[in-house]
Design a protein around this motif. Structure first.
Motif, mmCIF file in Angstrom:
data_model
loop_
_atom_site.group_PDB
_atom_site.id
_atom_site.type_symbol
_atom_site.label_atom_id
_atom_site.label_comp_id
_atom_site.label_asym_id
_atom_site.label_seq_id
_atom_site.Cartn_x
_atom_site.Cartn_y
_atom_site.Cartn_z
ATOM 1 N N ILE A 163 0.863 -1.184 0.000
ATOM 2 C CA ILE A 163 0.000 0.000 0.000
ATOM 3 C C ILE A 163 0.901 1.236 0.000
ATOM 4 C CG2 ILE A 163 -1.789 1.286 1.226
ATOM 5 C CD1 ILE A 163 -2.643 -1.427 2.477
ATOM 6 N N PHE A 164 0.776 2.056 -1.037
ATOM 7 C CA PHE A 164 1.650 3.209 -1.257
ATOM 8 C C PHE A 164 0.940 4.527 -0.975
ATOM 9 C CE2 PHE A 164 3.779 0.097 -3.838
ATOM 10 C CZ PHE A 164 5.068 0.540 -4.103
ATOM 11 N N TYR A 165 1.747 5.510 -0.570
ATOM 12 C CA TYR A 165 1.378 6.922 -0.651
ATOM 13 C C TYR A 165 2.492 7.620 -1.424
ATOM 14 C CZ TYR A 165 0.391 11.787 0.389
ATOM 15 O OH TYR A 165 0.132 13.128 0.265
ATOM 16 N N LYS A 166 2.116 8.501 -2.346
ATOM 17 C CA LYS A 166 3.113 9.203 -3.173
ATOM 18 C C LYS A 166 2.646 10.627 -3.440
ATOM 19 C CE LYS A 166 5.185 8.961 -7.823
ATOM 20 N NZ LYS A 166 5.333 8.122 -9.034
ATOM 21 N N LYS A 167 3.550 11.604 -3.250
ATOM 22 C CA LYS A 167 3.214 12.999 -3.539
ATOM 23 C C LYS A 167 4.424 13.709 -4.133
ATOM 24 C CE LYS A 167 3.294 16.559 -0.819
ATOM 25 N NZ LYS A 167 3.869 17.600 -1.715
ATOM 26 N N TYR A 168 4.212 14.363 -5.258
ATOM 27 C CA TYR A 168 5.293 15.119 -5.903
ATOM 28 C C TYR A 168 5.523 16.469 -5.219
ATOM 29 C CZ TYR A 168 5.446 11.892 -9.856
ATOM 30 O OH TYR A 168 5.616 10.776 -10.652
ATOM 31 N N GLY A 174 -1.497 14.119 -2.807
ATOM 32 C CA GLY A 174 -0.761 12.954 -3.272
ATOM 33 C C GLY A 174 -1.727 11.825 -3.596
ATOM 34 N N SER A 175 -1.179 10.666 -3.936
ATOM 35 C CA SER A 175 -1.988 9.515 -4.337
ATOM 36 C C SER A 175 -1.802 8.351 -3.372
ATOM 37 C CB SER A 175 -1.598 9.059 -5.748
ATOM 38 O OG SER A 175 -1.846 10.069 -6.704
ATOM 39 N N VAL A 176 -2.867 7.605 -3.182
ATOM 40 C CA VAL A 176 -2.812 6.318 -2.497
ATOM 41 C C VAL A 176 -3.123 5.247 -3.531
ATOM 42 C CG1 VAL A 176 -3.836 4.849 -0.708
ATOM 43 C CG2 VAL A 176 -3.495 7.303 -0.275
ATOM 44 N N PHE A 177 -2.281 4.227 -3.624
ATOM 45 C CA PHE A 177 -2.518 3.120 -4.542
ATOM 46 C C PHE A 177 -1.935 1.847 -3.940
ATOM 47 C CE2 PHE A 177 1.105 5.695 -6.008
ATOM 48 C CZ PHE A 177 2.158 4.782 -6.031
ATOM 49 N N GLY A 221 -6.942 13.416 -4.681
ATOM 50 C CA GLY A 221 -5.862 12.838 -3.898
ATOM 51 C C GLY A 221 -5.965 13.125 -2.407
ATOM 52 N N ILE A 222 -4.933 12.671 -1.690
ATOM 53 C CA ILE A 222 -4.816 12.809 -0.238
ATOM 54 C C ILE A 222 -3.621 13.711 0.074
ATOM 55 C CG2 ILE A 222 -4.297 11.573 1.904
ATOM 56 C CD1 ILE A 222 -6.976 10.740 1.080
ATOM 57 N N ALA A 223 -3.821 14.700 0.925
ATOM 58 C CA ALA A 223 -2.732 15.610 1.276
ATOM 59 C C ALA A 223 -1.854 15.007 2.372
ATOM 60 C CB ALA A 223 -3.302 16.935 1.764
ATOM 61 N N LEU A 224 -0.624 15.506 2.481
ATOM 62 C CA LEU A 224 0.188 15.181 3.650
ATOM 63 C C LEU A 224 -0.571 15.615 4.905
ATOM 64 C CD1 LEU A 224 3.779 16.325 2.597
ATOM 65 C CD2 LEU A 224 2.981 13.964 2.837
ATOM 66 N N GLY A 225 -0.555 14.777 5.928
ATOM 67 C CA GLY A 225 -1.265 15.104 7.159
ATOM 68 C C GLY A 225 -2.747 14.801 7.125
ATOM 69 N N GLU A 226 -3.244 14.225 6.018
ATOM 70 C CA GLU A 226 -4.663 13.886 5.909
ATOM 71 C C GLU A 226 -4.864 12.415 6.272
ATOM 72 O OE1 GLU A 226 -8.388 14.147 2.700
ATOM 73 O OE2 GLU A 226 -6.390 14.848 2.132
#
Length: 366
Positions: A163-168, A174-177, A221-226
């Protein structure tokens, strides 16, 4: 006259003794208060399930079952607005566990179970606080962290779930996938590949056109801290996933772990054809997928960004800043992953057995 003086002296001495005793009492009470203020809240106080895990730190060490344990560089608690969180933190570079290229501060389950007979469950509520500030934008793993896994303890030790979280950088969202990695047929595992499914935002395959340019920010997407949550259930060979987050649509998925859909070259999906086949990762999966292999859960911060050259592998080698492994410098300029967990639970079937063989094989025993 002498008797009066003796009596006066006695009164003075008694008064002094009483004052001294009161002073001692006051100091003792103050000492108790100070000691109470210094009481440590350990991660095992926040999420009391640590009997089921061994803890791997971002320096590659296995500290074992982490009850009443903290490490201020990698694993500790923090309080935000009255809520305690368990912090998992790990740099872009440092000693790694097993054969991985990437650092992790992560819990690994002490038991393993077999998908065909499993009835096992993992849940967590978390938020990602930081992903690496640097990395080649063309590399799919750059700026990403894995926050939960299912790992095989046997043969190739592949991963049916990540399960990943990634944000540029520069993006708010960011994205959860999640990924399914094939359990490669045969003895050669070099052809293994992942298939990525988007939960919120994009999947793994959405990358930048150049080293320093980024794709469009994901709208959902999902923000940092969300905050978001995941639930992973494996029962009778089927993996069921559920993802929830306030203000986001709940997403569910299922995947058969004991019967493969990727047994021929013709079965390789288009996403894989674009990402993995050009770099020689074009294997097929054994018909039984992960049947017969012991699997186990992982939870924490498995940093997907590293300092290896993208020329080695354009999907997994980020070319990020590592400051030659200096942890303080990496933490100072954002070259690390940090994940906070608020809750977690694990349910283990009676048929689970010891996973000690995995740790014996992968711990760096000197």
């Amino acid at each position: 006259m002498i008797k009066k003086n003796i009596k006066s002296i006695a009164v003075i001495l008694m008064s002094g003794l009483l004052l001294s005793l009161n002073a001692c009492k006051d100091n003792s009470e103050k000492t108790v208060v100070v000691e109470e203020e210094k009481k440590v809240t350990y991660p095992s106080d926040v999420i009391p399930f640590f009997d089921h895990w061994k803890l791997i730190l971002g320096d590659g060490s296995n500290v074992g079952i982490a009850n009443n344990f903290e490490n201020k560089d990698y694993f500790y608690t923090t309080n935000e607005n009255g809520t305690n969180w368990v912090v998992f933190k790990t740099p872009n570079a440092g000693n790694t566990h097993g054969t991985s290229n990437n650092t992790r501060t992560e819990l690994a389950q002490t038991k393993k179970w077999y998908p065909k007979t499993a009835n096992d469950k993992l849940t967590a509520t978390l938020k990602v606080m930081n992903v690496s500030a640097t990395g080649d934008a063309r590399v799919a793993a750059s700026h990403a962290v894995v926050v939960g896994q299912i790992h095989s303890a046997d043969k190739h030790e592949n991963e049916p779930l990540k399960i990943f979280y990634k944000k540029y950088p520069g993006h708010t969202k960011g994205s959860v996938f999640w990924h399914y990695e094939i359990n490669t047929a045969g003895d050669d595992n070099s052809g293994r590949w992942d298939y990525s499914s988007a939960v919120w935002g994009d999947d793994f395959s959405v990358v930048g056109e150049t080293e320093n340019t980024y794709p469009e920010e994901p709208k959902d997407g999902i923000a940092l801290g969300e905050e978001f949550s995941y639930e992973v259930v494996v029962k009778d060979g089927i993996m069921s996933l559920k993802f929830t987050s306030p203000n986001h649509e709940t997403k569910t998925f299922t995947k058969n772990l004991i019967e493969s859909e990727y047994t021929t070259k013709a079965d390789i999906p288009e996403q894989t054809q674009k990402l993995f086949v050009p770099i020689g990762q074009d294997g097929v999966e054994r018909k039984e997928a992960y049947a017969g292999e012991g699997c186990f859960f992982k939870l924490g911060a498995y940093n997907q960004t590293n300092g290896k050259s993208p020329e080695v592998n354009k999907n997994w080698c980020s070319g990020a800043e590592t400051h030659n492994g200096d942890i303080k410098k990496q933490y100072a300029d954002g070259n690390y992953a940090e994940v906070w967990f608020k809750t977690g639970s694990i349910s283990i079937s009676d048929k689970a057995v010891s996973n000690q063989g995995y740790f014996s094989k992968n711990d760096k025993v000197k």
